[in-house]
Design a protein around this motif. Structure first.
Motif, PDB file in Angstrom:
ATOM      1  N   LEU A 139     -22.107 -59.240 -61.387  1.00  0.00           N
ATOM      2  CA  LEU A 139     -23.466 -59.704 -61.707  1.00  0.00           C
ATOM      3  C   LEU A 139     -24.480 -58.664 -61.230  1.00  0.00           C
ATOM      4  N   ALA A 140     -24.253 -58.145 -60.031  1.00  0.00           N
ATOM      5  CA  ALA A 140     -25.151 -57.103 -59.509  1.00  0.00           C
ATOM      6  C   ALA A 140     -25.120 -55.877 -60.423  1.00  0.00           C
ATOM      7  N   ARG A 141     -23.927 -55.557 -60.914  1.00  0.00           N
ATOM      8  CA  ARG A 141     -23.795 -54.393 -61.808  1.00  0.00           C
ATOM      9  C   ARG A 141     -24.637 -54.594 -63.073  1.00  0.00           C
ATOM     10  N   LEU A 142     -24.630 -55.819 -63.591  1.00  0.00           N
ATOM     11  CA  LEU A 142     -25.428 -56.101 -64.791  1.00  0.00           C
ATOM     12  C   LEU A 142     -26.923 -55.986 -64.497  1.00  0.00           C
ATOM     13  N   VAL A 143     -27.325 -56.414 -63.299  1.00  0.00           N
ATOM     14  CA  VAL A 143     -28.739 -56.274 -62.921  1.00  0.00           C
ATOM     15  C   VAL A 143     -29.101 -54.792 -62.852  1.00  0.00           C
ATOM     16  N   LYS A 164     -23.699 -49.164 -52.405  1.00  0.00           N
ATOM     17  CA  LYS A 164     -24.533 -50.085 -51.627  1.00  0.00           C
ATOM     18  C   LYS A 164     -25.240 -51.050 -52.576  1.00  0.00           C
ATOM     19  N   ASP A 165     -24.889 -52.319 -52.471  1.00  0.00           N
ATOM     20  CA  ASP A 165     -25.452 -53.335 -53.371  1.00  0.00           C
ATOM     21  C   ASP A 165     -26.717 -53.933 -52.752  1.00  0.00           C
ATOM     22  N   MET A 166     -27.870 -53.475 -53.243  1.00  0.00           N
ATOM     23  CA  MET A 166     -29.140 -54.032 -52.759  1.00  0.00           C
ATOM     24  C   MET A 166     -29.631 -55.149 -53.677  1.00  0.00           C
ATOM     25  N   ILE A 167     -28.786 -55.536 -54.628  1.00  0.00           N
ATOM     26  CA  ILE A 167     -29.127 -56.644 -55.531  1.00  0.00           C
ATOM     27  C   ILE A 167     -28.636 -57.952 -54.914  1.00  0.00           C
ATOM     28  N   ASN A 168     -27.327 -58.059 -54.781  1.00  0.00           N
ATOM     29  CA  ASN A 168     -26.736 -59.270 -54.198  1.00  0.00           C
ATOM     30  C   ASN A 168     -26.231 -59.035 -52.780  1.00  0.00           C
TER      31      ASN A 168
END
Ligand SMILES: Cc1cc2nc3c(=O)[nH]c(=O)nc-3n(C[C@H](O)[C@H](O)[C@H](O)COP(=O)(O)O)c2cc1C
Ligand code: SF4
Length: 263
Positions: A139-143, A164-168
């Motif tokens: 989901l973060a990748r899609l964002v 580094k996932d700063m989305i989720n």
């Protein structure tokens, strides 16, 4: 359409239902027992206030009387000091332990949000709970794809590309609130329900953070909308990351001065 009933033998004739029904569906009557106004069944929003407040246990709604309600025990209420501490010490948690959030805990949190206020008691909030690490990462990748597509926040895209996932925020759980676009106040109702969950999370050993980037993308980026596969006519109106905080805050940071006009 709701069915409101007064059991006359139980009525204490205190008029509390007359004063508290939000739509004035009970009216004083000369014989002392309030009457239910014409068309009340259609106007009633099913809030249950009449059943919940009547000292004589005289009112039922849709065949459900006080025996269907949990009792209110004031000795369980937190003190003013506890409430002040609780709300001031809450923080948006962005660094989580890897451990999963167990399902009974999540069920308790979602369940308590059923008692959040909602416009006309519409209770329109539906939930999707993601607990799978890979799914949350996708989901973060899609964002991030959406950000790339829109040329937004290149530093966040760059961080994601570097692990580094700063989305989720690598959260072990993502709770998504959705509702029908036809609901009266879906933005407010979903936001309030999520705010209840966020406020309650520390009592369950959890912390949360609003997933703002995800929310925004989920409302407009079709590949993400497709993955969410919401019911027809529904939209995402809020989302919250949840997990066990990796670190503990030691202080309550300052905030701006209260800005208020007393009139
Ligand atoms: C966005 C929103 C708007 C509301 N507007 C009104 C309002 O204009 N008048 C009112 O009496 N109650 C209003 N309410 C309160 C709801 O009717 C109430 O939350 C609902 O009936 C459930 O009752 P409870 O909050 O006591 O659980 C509103 C609630 C929300 C969330
Ligand atoms: S359920 Fe709420 S709106 Fe309906 S009669 Fe009772 S108090 Fe009034």
């Amino acid at each position: 359409m709701h069915q409101i009933q007064i059991t006359p033998e139980k009525c204490l004739q205190d008029g509390i239902c007359v004063q508290t029904c939000p739509f004035g569906l009970f009216r004083d009557h000369p014989d002392g027992i309030p009457e239910i106004v014409d068309g009340a069944g259609e106007l009633c929003i099913g809030c249950g206030h009449c059943v919940a407040i009547c000292p004589g246990e005289a009112i039922s709604l849709d065949g459900q009387g006080p025996e269907w309600c949990d009792p209110v025990d004031r000795t369980w209420a937190p003190s003013k000091e506890q409430i002040l501490y609780h709300f001031r010490s809450r923080r948006s948690i962005r660094v989580y332990k890897e451990e999963a959030v167990d399902r009974p805990t999540l069920e308790s949190l979602l369940d308590l949000a059923r008692w959040a206020p909602s416009a006309r008691n519409g209770q329109p909030v539906h939930w999707i709970v993601f607990q799978d690490h890979e799914a949350i990462h996708n989901l973060a990748r899609l964002v991030v794809d959406w950000m790339r597509h829109k040329n937004l926040l290149p530093e966040i895209v760059h961080a994601f590309d570097n692990g580094k996932d700063m989305i989720n925020r690598h959260a072990p759980c993502l709770v998504v609130a959705h509702a029908s676009e036809q609901a009266l106040k879906p933005v407010e109702d979903c936001s309030i329900a999520l705010a209840h969950i966020e406020a309650a999370a520390p009592a369950f050993g959890l912390g949360g953070c609003w997933a703002g980037f995800f929310m925004t993308a989920a409302q407009q980026y079709q590949p993400l909308v497709d993955v969410l596969d919401l019911p027809q006519g529904h939209r995402v109106y809020g989302a919250l990351m949840l997990g066990v905080p990796r670190f503990s805050y030691r202080r309550i940071p300052p905030r701006q001065e209260l800005q208020v006009q007393w009139r």
